[in-house]
Design a protein around this motif. Structure first.
Motif, PDB file in Angstrom:
ATOM      1  N   LEU A 245      58.790  -0.893  40.845  1.00 53.29           N
ATOM      2  CA  LEU A 245      59.724  -0.199  41.747  1.00 53.29           C
ATOM      3  C   LEU A 245      59.010   0.745  42.701  1.00 53.29           C
ATOM      4  N   LEU A 246      57.697   0.889  42.540  1.00 54.88           N
ATOM      5  CA  LEU A 246      56.941   1.898  43.296  1.00 54.88           C
ATOM      6  C   LEU A 246      56.044   1.251  44.334  1.00 54.88           C
ATOM      7  N   ALA A 247      56.029   1.813  45.529  1.00 56.43           N
ATOM      8  CA  ALA A 247      54.999   1.442  46.491  1.00 56.43           C
ATOM      9  C   ALA A 247      53.634   1.825  45.913  1.00 56.43           C
ATOM     10  N   ASP A 248      52.594   1.076  46.313  1.00 60.92           N
ATOM     11  CA  ASP A 248      51.242   1.368  45.810  1.00 60.92           C
ATOM     12  C   ASP A 248      50.893   2.839  46.006  1.00 60.92           C
ATOM     13  N   ASP A 249      51.260   3.351  47.187  1.00 64.28           N
ATOM     14  CA  ASP A 249      50.877   4.722  47.540  1.00 64.28           C
ATOM     15  C   ASP A 249      52.042   5.701  47.355  1.00 64.28           C
ATOM     16  N   PHE A 250      52.910   5.397  46.401  1.00 71.27           N
ATOM     17  CA  PHE A 250      54.016   6.317  46.073  1.00 71.27           C
ATOM     18  C   PHE A 250      53.455   7.715  45.806  1.00 71.27           C
ATOM     19  N   VAL A 251      54.113   8.703  46.381  1.00 69.25           N
ATOM     20  CA  VAL A 251      53.701  10.105  46.199  1.00 69.25           C
ATOM     21  C   VAL A 251      54.915  10.929  45.794  1.00 69.25           C
TER      22      VAL A 251
ATOM     23  N   ARG B  11      51.271  17.663  43.083  1.00 72.94           N
ATOM     24  CA  ARG B  11      51.552  16.357  43.655  1.00 72.94           C
ATOM     25  C   ARG B  11      50.935  15.293  42.754  1.00 72.94           C
ATOM     26  N   ILE B  12      51.638  14.195  42.563  1.00 69.36           N
ATOM     27  CA  ILE B  12      51.069  13.019  41.902  1.00 69.36           C
ATOM     28  C   ILE B  12      51.018  11.918  42.947  1.00 69.36           C
ATOM     29  N   ARG B  13      49.844  11.333  43.125  1.00 66.68           N
ATOM     30  CA  ARG B  13      49.631  10.358  44.200  1.00 66.68           C
ATOM     31  C   ARG B  13      49.327   8.990  43.602  1.00 66.68           C
TER      32      ARG B  13
ATOM     33  N   GLY C   6      63.087  -1.842  49.053  1.00 69.62           N
ATOM     34  CA  GLY C   6      63.355  -1.929  47.621  1.00 69.62           C
ATOM     35  C   GLY C   6      62.359  -1.225  46.729  1.00 69.62           C
ATOM     36  N   ARG C   7      61.447  -0.451  47.324  1.00 75.11           N
ATOM     37  CA  ARG C   7      60.483   0.304  46.516  1.00 75.11           C
ATOM     38  C   ARG C   7      60.507   1.785  46.885  1.00 75.11           C
ATOM     39  N   LEU C   8      60.246   2.611  45.888  1.00 73.33           N
ATOM     40  CA  LEU C   8      60.158   4.054  46.110  1.00 73.33           C
ATOM     41  C   LEU C   8      58.841   4.367  46.806  1.00 73.33           C
ATOM     42  N   THR C   9      58.932   5.121  47.884  1.00 74.64           N
ATOM     43  CA  THR C   9      57.718   5.465  48.632  1.00 74.64           C
ATOM     44  C   THR C   9      57.324   6.934  48.484  1.00 74.64           C
ATOM     45  N   ARG C  10      58.316   7.811  48.422  1.00 74.89           N
ATOM     46  CA  ARG C  10      58.042   9.249  48.326  1.00 74.89           C
ATOM     47  C   ARG C  10      59.152   9.911  47.535  1.00 74.89           C
TER      48      ARG C  10
ATOM     49  N   TRP D  58      46.027  13.859  36.412  1.00 76.66           N
ATOM     50  CA  TRP D  58      47.105  13.131  37.095  1.00 76.66           C
ATOM     51  C   TRP D  58      47.519  13.806  38.397  1.00 76.66           C
ATOM     52  N   PHE D  59      47.098  15.053  38.603  1.00 79.85           N
ATOM     53  CA  PHE D  59      47.684  15.878  39.664  1.00 79.85           C
ATOM     54  C   PHE D  59      46.718  16.216  40.794  1.00 79.85           C
ATOM     55  N   GLU D  60      47.323  16.494  41.947  1.00 79.07           N
ATOM     56  CA  GLU D  60      46.635  17.150  43.055  1.00 79.07           C
ATOM     57  C   GLU D  60      47.341  18.479  43.305  1.00 79.07           C
ATOM     58  N   ASP D  61      46.609  19.384  43.947  1.00 76.83           N
ATOM     59  CA  ASP D  61      47.207  20.655  44.358  1.00 76.83           C
ATOM     60  C   ASP D  61      47.952  20.434  45.675  1.00 76.83           C
ATOM     61  N   LEU D  62      49.215  20.789  45.702  1.00 73.74           N
ATOM     62  CA  LEU D  62      50.034  20.546  46.890  1.00 73.74           C
ATOM     63  C   LEU D  62      49.546  21.358  48.086  1.00 73.74           C
ATOM     64  N   ASP D  63      48.799  22.404  47.848  1.00 73.84           N
ATOM     65  CA  ASP D  63      48.353  23.269  48.946  1.00 73.84           C
ATOM     66  C   ASP D  63      46.939  22.969  49.414  1.00 73.84           C
ATOM     67  N   ASP D  64      46.303  21.980  48.814  1.00 75.59           N
ATOM     68  CA  ASP D  64      44.966  21.603  49.279  1.00 75.59           C
ATOM     69  C   ASP D  64      45.071  20.739  50.538  1.00 75.59           C
TER      70      ASP D  64
END
Lengths: 127, 127
Positions: free
Chosen positions: A25-31, A40-42, A97-101, B121-127
């Motif tokens: 369900l996720l785009a490769d680069d889902f953020v 943030r999880i990338r 159909g995929r989650l991007t962000r 798993w994470f990035e800093d949102l402010d970086d």
């Protein structure tokens, strides 16, 4: 699947621990951004990995989805035997159909005591 | 006004300290629930009163509105010189141009440090 259905499936597959199905369900680069935590999880792999390895015992109660155009907002409650429960409100973007962000707010359920001089504005939600 | 516009005006009039104008957007029996805090504010008078008397210095940054049918979700950030900033995600119901109900999640902006074994798993949102 329309955006609301993609988001519904996201939570359903997570609850089922269907990690391959979640990834589909996720785009490769889902953020996903957590604005209040400043984290943030990338990427699909990190998002699935984070959730797959989260200490077990949690469940997902999908309370509601509000879907408009390419956006779908979900409100979920996440009970866990040792932490929380937590609520999450997630504002997802969906393309093809995929989650991007997503921007997602996680907040713990914990009864707040308003300051005495402001308590008269409030009722207890559990009364 | 459609539901999204009512919600937009709600935040605009709050920012303007236009308390009469804010009240005109609310049903008499408007109820807002704060699910995570387990609190409820009932009635137009209490809702306006609570906000009118909140310690000053705050401002409202309206980040986004997602509107679908009689529901409109808003995402706002609320800087304040001495607390927060806070975010609020609010799921409003609108009938006949007035807000009737809301579920609202307030959460403080505060950088979280994930546990060391989960930090990758994470990035800093402010970086």
């Amino acid at each position: 699947m329309d955006p609301g259905e993609v988001v519904s499936q996201h939570w359903e597959r997570m609850q089922a621990r269907d990690w391959d199905g979640l990834g589909e369900l996720l785009a490769d680069d889902f953020v996903v951004e957590w604005p209040n935590a400043r984290l943030r999880i990338r990427g699909r792999e990190n998002y699935v990995g984070f959730n797959r390895t989260y200490p077990e015992g949690w469940s997902i109660e999908l309370l509601r989805i509000v879907s408009a155009g390419s956006t779908a907002v979900s409100e979920v409650r996440v009970p866990h035997p040792t932490v929380g429960p937590y609520y999450a409100v997630s504002l997802f973007e969906v393309e093809d159909g995929r989650l991007t962000r997503a921007r997602e707010y996680w907040v713990e359920e914990r009864r707040e005591e308003p300051p005495a001089e402001r308590a008269h504005w409030f009722e207890d939600l559990d009364d």
